[in-house]
Design an enzyme around this catalytic site. Structure first.
Site, PDB file in Angstrom:
ATOM      1  CG  ASP A 279      -1.814   1.219   1.280  1.00  0.00           C
ATOM      2  OD1 ASP A 279      -1.985   1.870   0.226  1.00  0.00           O
ATOM      3  OD2 ASP A 279      -2.358   1.508   2.366  1.00  0.00           O
ATOM      4  CE  LYS A 286      -0.170   3.634   3.285  1.00  0.00           C
ATOM      5  NZ  LYS A 286      -0.957   4.144   4.422  1.00  0.00           N
ATOM      6  NE  ARG A 360     -11.826   3.396   4.671  1.00  0.00           N
ATOM      7  CZ  ARG A 360     -11.659   4.303   5.628  1.00  0.00           C
ATOM      8  NH1 ARG A 360     -12.580   5.221   5.832  1.00  0.00           N
ATOM      9  NH2 ARG A 360     -10.583   4.285   6.375  1.00  0.00           N
TER      10      ARG A 360
END
Length: 500
Positions: A279, A286, A360
């Site tokens: 991720d 990030k 999600r």
């Protein structure tokens, strides 16, 4: 690791090392027998206080050769001292004893060992002989783990291959065998999850996870596995999932496992694992610091595979379905952008306000897919939010549920296995934070209650069955000098499935 439970005499059992116990300053039966053969060696050590009274303390002893002796080493282990008559060994004592003993045996370069339990604990109650055998077997398995890719002297393979649990009678043999079997299976499942979590993202891709599921199923007639590719997911209308995977060169996979250990008419439990194999955050990139740890973002998926590993080892009499939403979240010309609107499999539309809230998105379509199994319960497991780490730290997973009986069962399983969770609110008051001007909902709800609003998002896809969500972001791995996957919450999940 092989665990054997049987009745045997300490004088005649052939093994490299015998493990015996003392408690309240006294030797237990097998230790006393060994002491006689060794002309008071053990009682002398007790008299000079060579072993601490703290539960789990131990003392290595080199044994003098005798005519009948078939072992050269003994390990004397302290069960603890009762401060008053009503006090006895606690669950915490059992855990400490097992962890210390497992670590000691695995670091001693032994090939085998025999543990003489001598009815050290009662057959019923909270702290039983079966619980001790279970915990010790689990910890021995856990202590034997070595990361497969690490070479050199610091990664010396564990030499311990066989442990005999010695009973005093046939009833105790069965008790020890039951404890050892469940503990060993859980330990193997935990280690399988740890290995998958520790693998780097260039190896552990969505396709790699699918292959691991396929290999696991190949060894068990009760387990089947298949994987849906992106074209199949597109036909199913999984726009939320695909909005994440489309930014990567690695094809996303929806991995499906079905374990049929009970009657066909019994509704299955469904486990849904977040499997984001790396991720980056996508376009909402990030920070670079510690980004390597984002290989652990598939630990939910790893725990599902680890749980199935344990079920196979136990030949469990349950029906369980596993759904793993496996994808990479990468920035590219084809990646989703903040502000994009996508349609999920349920038909609900989502405004992607932050591409780093991707878990999600893959989970919501997997949760909708779970409806077809008419499940008894659905539990999703995900390293979902940093907000959960802020709220609960690194000891408890966050638990959310739309059915209190499911939440209670999971909390109980966590307490029994020391793989604990803490129930968080799922009130309607938080739902409005997900409001969007351009879709049915946004994929984030702002900073306040970030773990709660993430669970609220998922709850919108779970109206048709009893559901629980485990946010394992704080417990799935360790950072720092002991960096590595923990294998949690495999033991919680196995306990839940076996008892519900």
């Amino acid at each position: 690791m092989e665990f054997i439970a049987k009745k045997a005499d300490i004088a005649t059992l052939s093994t490299q090392c015998v493990v015996v116990f003392c408690k309240d300053g006294k030797l237990m039966a097998s230790a006393s027998h060994l002491d006689t053969e060794q002309h008071g060696l053990l009682t002398h050590q007790l008299s000079i206080k060579a072993i601490s009274p703290t539960a789990g303390s131990h003392l290595w002893l080199t044994l003098a050769p005798t005519k009948s002796a078939k072992h050269s080493k003994a390990l004397l282990v302290q069960l603890g001292e009762s401060k008053k008559k009503s006090a006895d060994i606690t669950i915490e004592d059992i855990r400490k004893i097992s962890q210390k003993l497992a670590s000691t045996l695995n670091s001693a370069k032994l090939k085998d060992a025999a543990v003489f339990f001598d009815s050290a604990l009662p057959a019923s109650g909270d702290c039983t002989l079966e619980k001790l055998a279970h915990t010790l077997a689990l910890e021995i398995e856990r202590a034997s783990y070595r990361f497969s890719l690490k070479a050199g002297t610091k990664n010396t393979p564990a030499t311990l291959k066989k442990v005999v649990f010695v009973a005093t009678n046939s009833a105790e043999t069965k008790t020890l065998r039951n404890g050892a079997n469940t503990g060993s299976a859980m330990g193997k499942g935990i280690n399988a999850a740890r290995e998958l979590g520790n693998l780097p993202g260039n190896i552990c891709t969505p396709n790699y996870l699918a292959e691991q599921a396929k290999q696991l199923a190949a060894g068990c007639k009760k387990l089947t596995s298949k994987a849906l590719g992106e074209k199949q997911m597109e036909r199913l209308g999984m726009g939320a999932f695909l909005s994440v995977s489309k930014g990567s060169d690695q094809e996303g996979k929806l991995i499906l496992l079905e374990y049929k250990g009970a009657a066909a008419n019994k509704a299955p439990h469904v486990l849904v694992g977040k499997g984001v194999t790396f991720d980056t955050g996508g376009i909402s990139l990030k920070p670079g610091a510690n980004m390597d740890e984002m290989k652990f973002d598939m630990c939910g998926a790893a725990s599902v595979l680890g749980t199935f590993k344990a079920l196979v080892e136990l030949d469990a009499k349950v029906n369980v379905v596993g759904i793993i939403a496996a994808a990479e979240n990468m920035p590219s010309g084809g990646a989703s952008k903040p502000g994009d609107v996508v349609t999920s499999m349920s038909g609900q539309t989502i405004e992607i306000l932050n591409t780093d809230a991707e878990g999600r998105l893959v989970l919501c379509d997997a949760l909708t897919y779970a409806e077809r199994y008419k499940p008894k319960s659905v539990v999703d497991i995900a390293t979902l939010t940093g907000a959960c780490v802020v709220a609960l730290g690194n000891h408890a997973a966050g638990l959310y549920s739309n059915t209190q009986s499911v939440a209670d069962a999971l909390l109980k399983a966590g307490e029994e296995t020391h793989d604990r969770a803490w129930q968080m609110p799922l009130w309607d008051d938080y739902q409005r934070q997900l409001d969007s001007n351009f879709a049915d909902m946004g994929n984030i709800g702002g900073m306040p209650g970030g773990s709660i609003t993430a669970a609220c998002f998922l709850s919108r896809y779970t109206k048709k069955y009893p559901w629980a969500h485990l946010d394992i972001a704080g417990v799935a791995w360790h950072s720092g000098a002991k960096k590595g996957a923990t294998g949690r919450p495999v033991s919680l999940l196995v306990n839940y499935l076996l008892n519900n």
